[in-house]
Design an enzyme around this catalytic site. Structure first.
Site, PDB file in Angstrom:
ATOM      1  N   SER A   1       0.862  -1.175   0.000  1.00  0.00           N
ATOM      2  CA  SER A   1       0.000   0.000   0.000  1.00  0.00           C
ATOM      3  C   SER A   1       0.900   1.226   0.000  1.00  0.00           C
ATOM      4  O   SER A   1       2.019   1.181   0.526  1.00  0.00           O
ATOM      5  CB  SER A   1      -0.835  -0.007   1.277  1.00  0.00           C
ATOM      6  OG  SER A   1      -1.295   1.282   1.573  1.00  0.00           O
ATOM      7  N   SER A   2       0.381   2.338  -0.547  1.00  0.00           N
ATOM      8  CA  SER A   2       1.206   3.560  -0.554  1.00  0.00           C
ATOM      9  C   SER A   2       1.396   4.114   0.867  1.00  0.00           C
ATOM     10  O   SER A   2       2.263   4.953   1.086  1.00  0.00           O
ATOM     11  CB  SER A   2       0.590   4.621  -1.455  1.00  0.00           C
ATOM     12  OG  SER A   2      -0.732   4.897  -1.049  1.00  0.00           O
ATOM     13  N   CYS A   3       0.609   3.625   1.848  1.00  0.00           N
ATOM     14  CA  CYS A   3       0.768   4.147   3.215  1.00  0.00           C
ATOM     15  C   CYS A   3       2.012   3.604   3.907  1.00  0.00           C
ATOM     16  O   CYS A   3       2.326   4.002   5.016  1.00  0.00           O
ATOM     17  CB  CYS A   3      -0.473   3.912   4.054  1.00  0.00           C
ATOM     18  SG  CYS A   3      -0.697   2.196   4.489  1.00  0.00           S
TER      19      CYS A   3
ATOM     20  N   TYR B   1      -1.455  -0.692   9.998  1.00  0.00           N
ATOM     21  CA  TYR B   1      -1.551  -1.342   8.685  1.00  0.00           C
ATOM     22  C   TYR B   1      -0.215  -1.214   7.949  1.00  0.00           C
ATOM     23  O   TYR B   1       0.277  -2.175   7.342  1.00  0.00           O
ATOM     24  CB  TYR B   1      -2.673  -0.653   7.906  1.00  0.00           C
ATOM     25  CG  TYR B   1      -2.941  -1.203   6.544  1.00  0.00           C
ATOM     26  CD1 TYR B   1      -3.536  -2.455   6.379  1.00  0.00           C
ATOM     27  CD2 TYR B   1      -2.630  -0.471   5.403  1.00  0.00           C
ATOM     28  CE1 TYR B   1      -3.812  -2.947   5.120  1.00  0.00           C
ATOM     29  CE2 TYR B   1      -2.901  -0.957   4.137  1.00  0.00           C
ATOM     30  CZ  TYR B   1      -3.491  -2.195   3.998  1.00  0.00           C
ATOM     31  OH  TYR B   1      -3.761  -2.691   2.754  1.00  0.00           O
TER      32      TYR B   1
ATOM     33  N   LYS C   1       2.277  -4.109   6.485  1.00  0.00           N
ATOM     34  CA  LYS C   1       2.588  -4.204   5.054  1.00  0.00           C
ATOM     35  C   LYS C   1       4.093  -4.101   4.809  1.00  0.00           C
ATOM     36  O   LYS C   1       4.631  -4.757   3.905  1.00  0.00           O
ATOM     37  CB  LYS C   1       1.824  -3.128   4.272  1.00  0.00           C
ATOM     38  CG  LYS C   1       0.340  -3.421   4.166  1.00  0.00           C
ATOM     39  CD  LYS C   1       0.112  -4.619   3.257  1.00  0.00           C
ATOM     40  CE  LYS C   1      -1.330  -5.020   3.139  1.00  0.00           C
ATOM     41  NZ  LYS C   1      -1.535  -6.233   2.344  1.00  0.00           N
TER      42      LYS C   1
ATOM     43  N   HIS D   1     -13.004   3.398   2.612  1.00  0.00           N
ATOM     44  CA  HIS D   1     -12.117   4.446   2.100  1.00  0.00           C
ATOM     45  C   HIS D   1     -12.988   5.564   1.497  1.00  0.00           C
ATOM     46  O   HIS D   1     -14.177   5.392   1.268  1.00  0.00           O
ATOM     47  CB  HIS D   1     -11.176   3.884   1.039  1.00  0.00           C
ATOM     48  CG  HIS D   1     -10.145   2.956   1.604  1.00  0.00           C
ATOM     49  ND1 HIS D   1     -10.347   1.596   1.681  1.00  0.00           N
ATOM     50  CD2 HIS D   1      -8.929   3.192   2.145  1.00  0.00           C
ATOM     51  CE1 HIS D   1      -9.285   1.036   2.238  1.00  0.00           C
ATOM     52  NE2 HIS D   1      -8.412   1.979   2.538  1.00  0.00           N
TER      53      HIS D   1
HETATM   54  P1  GDP Z   1      -6.069   7.448   3.418  1.00  0.00           P
HETATM   55  O1  GDP Z   1      -5.663   7.781   2.023  1.00  0.00           O
HETATM   56  O2  GDP Z   1      -5.262   6.328   4.005  1.00  0.00           O
HETATM   57  O3  GDP Z   1      -6.080   8.662   4.310  1.00  0.00           O
HETATM   58  O4  GDP Z   1      -7.529   6.808   3.331  1.00  0.00           O
HETATM   59  P2  GDP Z   1      -9.050   7.280   3.201  1.00  0.00           P
HETATM   60  O5  GDP Z   1      -9.544   6.874   1.866  1.00  0.00           O
HETATM   61  O6  GDP Z   1      -9.804   6.746   4.366  1.00  0.00           O
HETATM   62  O7  GDP Z   1      -9.065   8.889   3.344  1.00  0.00           O
HETATM   63  C1  GDP Z   1      -8.544   9.721   2.362  1.00  0.00           C
HETATM   64  C2  GDP Z   1      -8.869  11.179   2.676  1.00  0.00           C
HETATM   65  O8  GDP Z   1     -10.264  11.414   2.459  1.00  0.00           O
HETATM   66  C3  GDP Z   1      -8.576  11.643   4.111  1.00  0.00           C
HETATM   67  O9  GDP Z   1      -8.059  12.948   4.073  1.00  0.00           O
HETATM   68  C4  GDP Z   1      -9.970  11.663   4.737  1.00  0.00           C
HETATM   69  O10 GDP Z   1     -10.081  12.566   5.820  1.00  0.00           O
HETATM   70  C5  GDP Z   1     -10.806  12.126   3.555  1.00  0.00           C
HETATM   71  N1  GDP Z   1     -12.243  11.824   3.663  1.00  0.00           N
HETATM   72  C6  GDP Z   1     -13.254  12.721   3.460  1.00  0.00           C
HETATM   73  N2  GDP Z   1     -14.441  12.156   3.684  1.00  0.00           N
HETATM   74  C7  GDP Z   1     -14.197  10.863   4.024  1.00  0.00           C
HETATM   75  C8  GDP Z   1     -15.046   9.771   4.352  1.00  0.00           C
HETATM   76  O11 GDP Z   1     -16.255   9.878   4.425  1.00  0.00           O
HETATM   77  N3  GDP Z   1     -14.440   8.574   4.616  1.00  0.00           N
HETATM   78  C9  GDP Z   1     -13.085   8.422   4.556  1.00  0.00           C
HETATM   79  N4  GDP Z   1     -12.547   7.192   4.780  1.00  0.00           N
HETATM   80  N5  GDP Z   1     -12.247   9.443   4.257  1.00  0.00           N
HETATM   81  C10 GDP Z   1     -12.804  10.646   3.997  1.00  0.00           C
END
Ligand code: GDP
Length: 324
Positions: free
Chosen positions: A114-116, A143, A147, A186
């Site tokens: 994962s990129s994280c 996570y 990974k 996500h």
């Molecule tokens: P990340 O890339 O590991 O941070 O994974 P996410 O897909 O959970 O979040 C990506 C970004 O989208 C973060 O900055 C979140 O705060 C934002 N975000 C905005 N609305 C949402 C939501 O409803 N769910 C999630 N998961 N992220 C959200």
């Protein structure tokens, strides 16, 4: 070093671990156009976190290739709330699947990272060489640590035994078969669902988590599955390899795009009590591009297909966390 090599999938037995998840199911669809035999194991039949049964299953089914797409995954909130699951379940899956694959003499193994895994403040776009150069983003370090351990296992088996095990690092993925849990998904699945429900309810505003300023890159899962098959055929190295789309945008712009695709016409509100996560996460995908692979699915078209899939109800709407 490019890591270029060639491997012929023709006639091979390919085990997709985690075939019900978003990535695993896309890989199974993609492998249908290769001349190989795809093997899968139902969860009720085999618990992949348990090494002994996994070893017995692999010994009985004799795959040449293993794609390790089984993982406990989730969005920023799920990562924060279930640290034990994200750390321990993923480590257990890696130990079991990777060690058992080695024990039965699997020829090629593709591990999904994962990129994280990269540091929170990695140089952008993030090259593979940024690994372990700085602290991780705290919201997903459980996570990420698991990974990183998985990719290190692949490197270790290559170094100690010469096993041809590779690691692939996708950017943020979305598409068919995603998990639409309202809190644990996500951002693409979360917003598809929220905008859809707001459209039906004629709600005047939709809340987006965080400030809307973080930058993310999104790749359609069908493109990612295609990249996995491409790398199985064309890549062999102990270096992990990034797979991104180059489609980078702010979360606010991403949310507006999802709203347009879903047909929601109200306003956006930002809930800054929710975490932003890492400020920017754009992969440097020049190594896979140099080998000749390109993504095909444009973001808007991919989101429209994901929304159509959501409407059909084929995503996993209620799982707390799920493999992808
Ligand atoms: P990340 O890339 O590991 O941070 O994974 P996410 O897909 O959970 O979040 C990506 C970004 O989208 C973060 O900055 C979140 O705060 C934002 N975000 C905005 N609305 C949402 C939501 O409803 N769910 C999630 N998961 N992220 C959200």
């Amino acid at each position: 070093m490019t890591g270029a090599s060639t491997y012929d999938l023709t006639g091979k037995r390919v085990f997709v671990a985690g075939h019900r998840g978003m990535v695993g199911s896309a890989v199974v669809r993609r492998l249908a156009s290769e001349n190989c035999t795809v093997l899968t194991a139902d969860r009720r039949e085999l618990d992949l976190t348990k090494e002994e049964p996994t070893l017995r299953w692999l010994a009985a089914n004799r795959p040449d290739v293993v794609i390790h797409a089984a993982a406990k995954v989730g969005g920023i909130a799920a990562n924060n709330n279930f640290p034990v699951d994200f750390l321990c379940d993923n480590l257990a899956l890696e130990l079991s699947v990777i060690r058992a694959s080695h024990a039965v003499g699997v020829r090629r193994l593709l591990f999904l990272g994962s990129s994280c895994i990269y540091p929170k403040h990695a140089k952008q776009p993030i090259a593979e060489s940024e690994l372990l150069t700085g602290p991780l983003e705290p919201t997903n370090e459980w996570y990420a640590i698991a990974k990183i351990a998985g990719l290190k296992m692949c490197q270790a088996f290559r170094r100690q035994y010469g096993d041809d095990f590779i690691s692939v690092m996708p950017t943020n993925l979305y598409g068919r078969g995603d998990n639409y849990h309202p809190d644990h998904s996500h951002v693409p699945a979360a917003l598809i669902r929220r905008f859809h429900e707001a459209k039906l309810a004629k709600a005047p505003t939709v809340t987006v988590w965080g400030t809307g300023t973080p930058l993310r890159e999104f790749l359609n899962v069908e493109d990612f599955a295609d990249a996995c098959v491409f790398l199985l055929k064309n890549y062999s190295s102990d270096l992990p390899i990034n797979v991104g789309s180059g489609d980078e945008l702010s979360i606010a712009d991403f949310a507006r795009t999802v709203a347009e695709v879903v047909g929601y016409q109200g306003e956006l509100a930002f809930d800054t009590s929710k975490p932003d996560g890492t400020p920017r996460k754009l992969l440097d995908s020049s190594r896979i591009r140099g080998l000749g692979w390109r993504p095909n699915v444009a973001l808007r078209a991919g989101l429209a297909a994901a929304y159509a899939d959501f409407l059909k109800g084929s995503g996993r709407h209620l799982e707390v966390s799920a493999t992808r």
